[in-house]
Design an enzyme around this catalytic site. Structure first.
Site, mmCIF file in Angstrom:
data_model
loop_
_atom_site.group_PDB
_atom_site.id
_atom_site.type_symbol
_atom_site.label_atom_id
_atom_site.label_comp_id
_atom_site.label_asym_id
_atom_site.label_seq_id
_atom_site.Cartn_x
_atom_site.Cartn_y
_atom_site.Cartn_z
ATOM 1 N N GLY A 1 0.996 -1.718 -0.129
ATOM 2 C CA GLY A 1 0.199 0.195 0.064
ATOM 3 C C GLY A 1 0.983 1.452 0.155
ATOM 4 O O GLY A 1 0.588 2.283 -0.644
ATOM 5 N N GLU A 2 1.693 1.460 0.708
ATOM 6 C CA GLU A 2 3.010 2.310 1.041
ATOM 7 C C GLU A 2 3.191 3.050 -0.587
ATOM 8 O O GLU A 2 3.343 1.671 -1.569
ATOM 9 C CB GLU A 2 4.155 2.307 1.941
ATOM 10 C CG GLU A 2 3.569 1.510 2.812
ATOM 11 C CD GLU A 2 3.250 0.178 3.732
ATOM 12 O OE1 GLU A 2 3.233 0.079 2.481
ATOM 13 O OE2 GLU A 2 3.292 -0.243 5.052
ATOM 14 N N SER A 3 3.435 3.773 -1.232
ATOM 15 C CA SER A 3 3.947 4.216 -2.244
ATOM 16 C C SER A 3 5.713 4.577 -2.934
ATOM 17 O O SER A 3 5.583 3.850 -3.997
ATOM 18 C CB SER A 3 3.173 6.599 -2.052
ATOM 19 O OG SER A 3 4.098 6.818 -1.297
ATOM 20 N N LYS B 1 7.169 1.712 -1.497
ATOM 21 C CA LYS B 1 6.812 0.157 -2.184
ATOM 22 C C LYS B 1 6.601 -0.121 -2.938
ATOM 23 O O LYS B 1 7.189 -0.970 -4.023
ATOM 24 C CB LYS B 1 6.265 -0.412 -0.981
ATOM 25 C CG LYS B 1 6.623 -1.047 0.409
ATOM 26 C CD LYS B 1 6.364 -1.656 1.528
ATOM 27 C CE LYS B 1 6.986 -1.504 2.834
ATOM 28 N NZ LYS B 1 6.600 -2.985 3.995
ATOM 29 N N ILE B 2 5.640 0.721 -3.164
ATOM 30 C CA ILE B 2 4.828 0.173 -4.696
ATOM 31 C C ILE B 2 6.142 1.252 -6.196
ATOM 32 O O ILE B 2 5.927 0.600 -6.753
ATOM 33 C CB ILE B 2 3.670 1.114 -4.700
ATOM 34 C CG1 ILE B 2 2.870 0.797 -4.581
ATOM 35 C CG2 ILE B 2 3.043 1.609 -6.503
ATOM 36 C CD1 ILE B 2 1.037 2.062 -4.404
#
Length: 1459
Positions: free
Chosen positions: A661-663, A665-666
């Protein structure tokens, strides 16, 4: 090239005739036929006003050209002199073809012309040897496919269309068909297909005829594929050729050159239309949905086209087959994309068209078969387009379509399985496994069809093996075998419902798999001793390779190793899902990951392991830790994005984990993806940043379009605008972005994958990935009929299979189903035994025993369960099966023996076993026939026997017998048995006979050691631990029966007695020591033990001591028990001794035997048999005496001699045995002979005190023999003789003297005579041994002892008065001794100074006995005696006695011997 081979066997119909008359006749016949056809066409034409009017006008010039050509043909046909095959067929076909082509003729005329052409084609006049045949065939095809006629009525039109189909099919079936070009074959098929579609508006007959013809055409074309050359020219230009609808330079081969004229009452069959009926109000025929589905829709450019056009004009071969097959597949695509608009005809497109298309494809696959693999374009069509459609239509709601799909896949499996491994996996995962279970929403008909298909696959002998080897043993594939086996066993279970056809169907599939394994057993097991797989060191598990996929010696260990790795990875995944760190540590411990983790190995673990928690994987991959970032990049590099669209690649990537969910990580995840994608599929992307930005944009679009919380959705223009200038500062093509937009809108990218989603649907992106994987997939492992992996497979499915078959067997009500289940049980037993799966066999036995109903305790009335058993077919079949398994596969039964014995005991309790189930195989036939009644045969029981139905069994014997069941001692009269009861009894008896229960025990000598041991333990367990006190008769009967069986297998396994002995001994010991009253059980235990010893001693000398030692148990019997069986025990011991005396070697063995015999000495009934055994041992010169048993037998003989049971004669015989045994000592050269002799005389000495005069006296005489008979024959030490005098002779004399002077004289008769004999013995022995005795240092002491006994005997009083007889005897004896001693120089005066103590002591004692003897023996030395008085007084003071005795003499007295 790429065309049909000319078949040399085909000859022309008309060869050069050998017989002129025959040739003429044949030509004339053909000419007449053609003439008749010309006449037929003309006749029909004349009916029409147009044609008839012109003819009747009489003006020949006005005749139509069609009629003129027909008449011209008529003139020529009878004038041709050449053979038919040298005549150009176009000459006699052209007039008919012109009629067919003409748009002026009506339907009846065209129909007759078509019939004429059909007749000529079917006469086989035309073949490949006919002159100009190629042009002729092309003319026929062109004319018929462009047939035109005036429409008169619908019926006539249908007739013409049918005849067109007839002629086209005749063209393809003609021997000259191989001259047709690829183009013409495609035209024929296309024309037939158009008629099929047009027939939707016509009659039922035309519809069926059209479809049948289409099917026959496909079969005809594809049946020639095996004869086609495999050449490159058949594979030109990728996947398309130029069989296209074009107006080409050659109008003869162009489709669509004839355009329809609106309003003209004509009908045409051309390449532009799918209808052949053009009424005045009809318009173009091809439906919009079917455009592009005609054969040969072009996708090539001009250059490719020109080259392909040349190829298409060659004689037909692979090119037309590829195009036709592609066309058939595209039909399925066309149906898929049809939409819901108005349909062109009445065919139900949702079922009818795809079913028709699939049927044609199935025909093609059936006939082309394995030849498809030799033609890459055809194979590619099968692998990709066909299978993709099959997976889609496999989920159809129509059972008809699903059934056809399954048939096609089964055909493909049988012909091409090595080329479609992953496609098969997809079919089973996405179709069969989904549809066969109701939880995925499938209807019952769908489930049934899917299950039928699965069962068909299971009946293919190698199917399951190959699924296991290729898929279950591959870490990148699903466990298809396990899932299918689980599905079958689960589907066979009736859960809260009666047994249905589906359950039986699943059962058939299960049993087909099991029986396949059982059949393979006979073909060998490859390497039966397959060691378990262990990984000794780390090797990258995703790189495990096989050296040779065709050699079982390579691929079998390879498959087993891969399966082991896969299982370990699954366990590792389970650990990882609980704790990622511990999961990785576990895999390091099993050598699947290196000791020091590297990014690639962890990435491959994530990529190839099923069952991982995708949330945890996503979190790991998105982590900022440097190692996790490296793992992420390695993970991305495991994907193959070659030639993939960006959205497809992104879908595949995000399916394997959950996008965090974290940007940040994305971003890390998408960066890795973009880098990999750009490297493999740059296409129009300028750099990896463009790929990253576009990927981000797709994720955002996906969220926007498919998140219900977003109200205002992004439009296509918005999406294109958002992605301006991202491609290295340039815009991406609008079409490219539009395609991406529409793809995302239509099909969501799931960023939250379903956890453990069972059997996923086949999405387009997954299909693309599958096709990529199939190119890199390892070769297909093809198994033969050898049981290479059956052990591992069976271990997986055995438990559920046994449970499933058992449940069906339990619920079944028909004997057919019973038999199916029984076949399955026997197959399972065979496999379990072959692969040494003892636990499985035990489970099977336990399960089967429940169905025998024998373990169900019912009422005490015997006959009720017997009759119920006879009426229960299921129970009888189960019982026979249990015992069949026990007899066939007993080697591998372990704990299951207990259940089998429970059944046997129940049969015994019901009296249904033969008279002696446990017949010992080694028993003599004469013995068994005399002692045992024969078991009943299957003859029908008499009514007298059957009158006892209901009589309870009260067995007090050792075994159940039929006679007890049918005894006539009924307490009250019984009713006459009914026919049904008689039949039930008969069935029961037949069933028991089929069981061969006795074979289990008589053939136990062939059982493996472990199984035999378990059988023995089961018998001991079934018998129960004996309890002191009262036990029920039933319990005792069971214990007796089990003990008899135990003894039987012990006797049958004499070579392995060491294996069984301890358990048997302990069991018998428990019985013996816990029994306090005589009973059948202890009787069987004791005599069984004796029987074992008796039978096994000759064969097991090394166990002889242990066997004989066991007989000590008999000595431990309770007194009451021992007394009851003493006589029989002794008889058995006697038999044992007589049969095995030579085999008893050790002292301990003989000790047991003699102990048993000795006990009988005082038993009235047993003593005779006991003495008989002893007599056998000791008589005949001591034939069976040995140093090992000598002393023991002497002791036993002594006890019989002392025993007052029976006549005294036996005691005398016993004494004779003892005295006679001294001869044996003379034959032996043992150091212990002296000891034996001493024990012998000691034993006789004891009998010398017997109350019975004759025994007493005979004992003394026997003792004398033993004392005097050994001189010179046995070298006895001097000390031994001294011991003998002290312990035997002197003691005997003293004891007799004491008895004579005691109070018990009334019990001892004639003691005087006994004393006389004893005294005589003393003298004889002393004198005989005098010389030897004088050499001893203690002779003086011995001599004093002799004299003191004489002195006592002189003074003895018997019954209160002295015995003159004894006095005289003593005097005579003493005189003889003194004379002899004088003569031998033993008694001589050596010194006058008082130093000769022997001399002085002699006369001192002699004077006390007979004072006058000295003067008689030594008249010259009387005075010297007086000088020794002083010394004698000294001696008297020291001893405290007036008369010195041997006991009073000090050891320091030195007596010198004379002589």
């Amino acid at each position: 090239m790429g065309r049909l081979k000319m078949q040399p066997g085909i000859k022309s119909i008309e060869e050069e005739p050998e017989d002129l008359d025959a040739a003429y006749s044949n030509k004339t016949t053909l000419s007449c036929m053609i003439n008749a056809e010309v006449g037929a066409v003309l006749s029909v034409m004349r009916r029409n006003v147009r044609w008839g009017g012109r003819y009747m006008s009489g003006d020949d010039q006005l005749e139509h050209s069609l009629i003129q050509s027909l008449k011209a043909l008529r003139k020529q046909i009878f004038s041709w002199q050449h053979p038919w095959h040298t005549i150009n067929p176009a000459v006699y076909l052209q007039p008919f073809l012109e009629v067919i082509r003409s748009d002026e003729t009506g339907a009846p005329i065209t129909g007759v012309a078509l019939s004429s052409v059909y007749k000529i084609l079917t006469l086989d006049v035309i073949d490949q040897n006919t002159v100009n045949v190629e042009d002729a065939m092309h003319l026929v095809v062109d004319a018929v496919t462009c047939c035109r006629f005036e429409l008169t009525d619908p019926a006539s039109e249908e007739v013409v269309l049918m005849k067109i189909l007839q002629v086209l099919l005749a063209c393809m079936k003609s021997k000259a068909s191989i001259m047709l070009s690829n183009q013409h074959v495609c035209t024929i098929v296309n024309t037939c297909f158009r008629i099929v579609h047009q027939a939707g508006n016509k009659g039922e007959l035309l519809q069926r005829m059209a479809r049948h013809t289409m099917n026959e055409l496909i079969r005809c074309i594809f049946s020639h594929l095996p004869n086609v050359d495999n050449t490159e020219r058949a594979l030109v230009n990728g996947i398309s050729t130029a069989m296209s609808e074009i107006g080409g330079p050659d109008n003869n081969h162009a489709f669509g050159s004839n355009q329809m004229e609106n309003g003209n009452r004509s009908s045409e069959v051309d390449g532009q239309s799918t209808s052949v009926s053009l009424s005045s109000n009809s318009t173009a025929i091809v439906s919009s949905s079917m455009e592009g589905t005609s054969i040969g829709a072009s996708s090539g450019g001009k250059d490719a086209f020109s080259y392909d056009l040349h190829l298409m004009t060659e004689p037909y071969g692979v090119p037309c087959m590829v195009e036709i097959f592609h066309f058939l597949c595209s039909l399925l695509n066309a149906v898929e994309h049809m939409g819901t608009g108005p349909r062109p005809n009445t065919i139900a497109f949702d079922e009818d068209v795809p079913f028709f298309s699939l049927g044609l494809i199935n025909s093609a696959v059936e006939l082309a078969g394995p030849s498809i693999r030799h033609h890459p374009r055809l194979l590619t069509l099968v692998q990709d387009e066909l299978f993709r459609n099959l997976l889609q239509y496999g989920l159809s709601m129509s059972p008809l379509i699903l059934s056809m799909v399954c048939s096609i896949v089964l055909n493909l499996y049988n012909h091409l399985r090595s080329e479609i491994k992953l496609q098969l996996e997809a079919f089973f995962s996405c179709v069969v496994l989904r549809l066969a279970q109701s939880r995925y929403g499938a209807s019952y008909p769908q489930q049934e069809v899917a299950m039928e298909a699965l069962v068909d696959f299971c009946r293919q002998k190698t199917f399951m093996v190959e699924m296991y080897a290729n898929l279950d043993c591959d870490i990148t594939c699903s466990n298809v075998f396990e899932e299918l086996a689980h599905l079958l066993s689960k589907s066979a279970f009736p859960v809260n419902c009666p047994l249905s056809a589906m359950h039986i169907l699943a059962l058939d599939g299960l049993i087909a798999v099991i029986q396949g394994m059982a059949e393979r057993i006979g073909n060998g097991t490859g390497n039966p001793e397959q060691a378990p797989v262990h990984l000794e060191e780390y090797t990258p598990f995703w790189m495990v390779k096989c050296d040779n996929y065709n050699d079982p010696n390579h691929w079998v260990p390879f498959a087993r190793r891969r399966k082991y790795i896969k299982r370990r990875l699954m366990i590792g995944a389970d650990h990882f899902n609980r704790d990622p760190k511990k999961g990785l540590e576990f895999l390091q411990g099993t050598h699947l990951l290196p000791e020091k983790l590297d990014p690639q190995s962890v990435a491959c673990f994530f990529r190839y392991t099923a069952g991982l928690d995708k949330n945890l994987v996503g979190d790991f991959l998105g982590n900022h830790d440097e190692f996790c970032v490296q793992v992420l990049h390695e993970f991305a590099w495991t994907f193959d994005f070659q030639d993939m669209n960006l959205d497809t690649a992104l879908r595949l990537f995000l399916e394997t984990f959950r996008l965090p969910g974290e940007s940040q990580k994305i971003q890390r995840v998408l960066e890795a993806f973009s880098e990999r994608y750009y490297e493999q599929s740059p296409q129009i992307l300028a750099n990896k940043d463009a790929a990253l930005l576009l990927s981000y944009s797709l994720i955002m679009l996906n969220t926007d379009q498919h998140n219900v919380q977003v109200k205002k959705k992004m439009t296509e223009e918005d999406f294109i605008r958002n992605n301006r200038h991202i491609n290295g500062g340039q815009d991406l093509p609008r079409e490219f972005l539009s395609e991406l937009y529409l793809s995302i809108c239509k099909n969501e990218i799931r960023t939250i994958p379903e956890q453990g989603a069972g059997f996923p649907e086949m999405t387009p992106s997954r299909w693309i990935d599958l096709m990529h994987k199939s190119k890199k997939s390892p070769p297909y492992i093809a198994s033969d009929s050898t049981a290479y992996l059956d052990h591992d497979m069976f271990a997986i499915m055995s438990g559920p299979t046994i449970a499933a078959i058992s449940v069906v067997f339990d619920h079944a009500e028909h004997e057919e189903v019973y038999q199916t289940c029984i076949d399955g049980f026997l197959a399972i037993a065979k496999i379990s035994a072959c692969h040494h799966l003892e636990d499985v066999l035990d489970d099977l036995v336990v399960s089967l025993c429940k169905f025998t109903t024998l373990l169900n305790q019912s009422s005490s009335m015997v006959e009720e369960p017997v009759l119920a058993f006879g009426d229960d077919a299921k129970a009888r079949m189960a019982t026979v099966t249990v015992f069949t398994i026990a007899n066939r596969y007993g080697d591998y039964i372990r704990t299951g023996w207990r259940n089998i014995l429970d059944c046997i005991l129940r049969l015994h309790e019901l009296g249904l076993l033969p008279a002696r189930v446990a017949t010992d195989a080694a028993t003599d036939e004469s013995e068994t026939s005399a002692a045992e009644p024969k078991p009943f045969t299957n003859s029908v029981l008499s009514s007298v026997q059957m009158q006892t139905i209901g009589t309870p069994r009260r067995s007090s014997g050792l075994m159940g017998r039929f006679s007890q069941l049918l005894s006539l001692d009924t307490e009250e009269p019984r009713s006459q048995p009914t026919e049904q009861q008689l039949a039930a009894h008969q069935r029961t008896l037949q069933t028991i006979q089929k069981c061969h229960v006795d074979s289990i025990f008589t053939e136990s000598k062939f059982l493996q050691a472990e199984s035999l041991l378990q059988l023995a333990r089961a018998l001991i367990w079934a018998a129960g631990r004996p309890q002191k006190g009262n036990s029920s008769p039933e319990d005792e009967d069971t214990a007796v029966f089990c003990l008899e069986l135990l003894i039987a297998i012990t006797l049958n396994n004499r070579d392995r007695i060491a294996l069984l002995w301890q358990g048997v001994y302990d069991h018998i010991s428990n019985i013996v020591q816990s029994t306090v009253m005589p009973c059948a059980l202890v009787e069987k235990a004791v005599f069984g033990l004796l029987r074992i010893c008796q039978r096994l001693l000759p064969y097991k000398e090394n166990l002889a001591d242990e066997l004989l030692r066991s007989l000590n148990l008999v000595l431990k019997l309770d007194a009451r028990v021992a007394d009851a069986y003493c006589e029989q025990i002794t008889q058995e011991v006697s038999r044992l001794v007589k049969a095995n005396a030579t085999h008893i070697k050790s002292g301990s063995g003989w000790r047991t035997i003699t102990s048993l015999l000795s006990i009988t000495a005082r038993h009235p009934e047993a003593s005779e048999a006991g003495f008989d055994a002893l007599l056998f041992i000791m008589s005949n010169g001591g034939a069976h005496l040995s140093p090992a048993n000598y002393i023991l037998c002497i002791d036993a003989s002594r006890q019989f001699a002392e025993s007052r049971v029976g006549q005294a004669e036996r005691s005398l015989k016993a004494l004779d045995l003892m005295s006679g045994s001294v001869n044996c000592l003379t034959r032996w050269s043992s150091e212990e002979i002296g000891e034996m002799w001493l024990r012998l005389v000691q034993g006789l000495r004891k009998v010398c005190l017997d109350q019975r005069e004759e025994v007493r006296n005979h004992a003394i005489i026997s003792l004398q023999k033993c004392l005097t008979g050994v001189e010179g024959t046995i070298n006895l030490q001097h000390g031994l003789w001294l011991q003998c005098f002290d312990m035997v002779i002197f003691t005997m004399l003293d004891d007799l003297l004491e008895i004579a002077g005691g109070n018990s004289q009334k019990d001892y008769r004639n003691m005087e005579g006994t004393l006389f004999i004893a005294l005589k013995l003393l003298g004889i022995v002393f004198l005989q041994l005098l010389e030897e005795l004088t050499q001893t240092t203690t002779f003086c002491k011995l001599w004093l002892g002799v004299m003191s006994r004489m002195e006592k005997y002189v003074k003895v009083k018997i019954r209160g008065k002295k015995s003159e007889k004894l006095q005289e005897a003593v005097v005579d004896l003493l005189k003889n001794v003194l004379v002899t001693m004088k003569t031998k120089g033993v008694l001589v005066q050596r010194s006058a100074l008082g130093g000769d103590s022997l001399w002085e002591l002699t006369w001192l004692h002699v004077n006390n006995i007979v004072p006058s003897l000295q003067s008689e023996v030594f008249p010259d030395q009387e005075q010297e005696f007086k000088s020794s008085a002083t010394y004698t007084d000294l001696v008297s003071e020291e001893t405290g006695s007036s008369t010195p005795s041997s006991g009073a003499m000090g050891s320091d007295i030195a007596c010198s011997g004379g002589g």
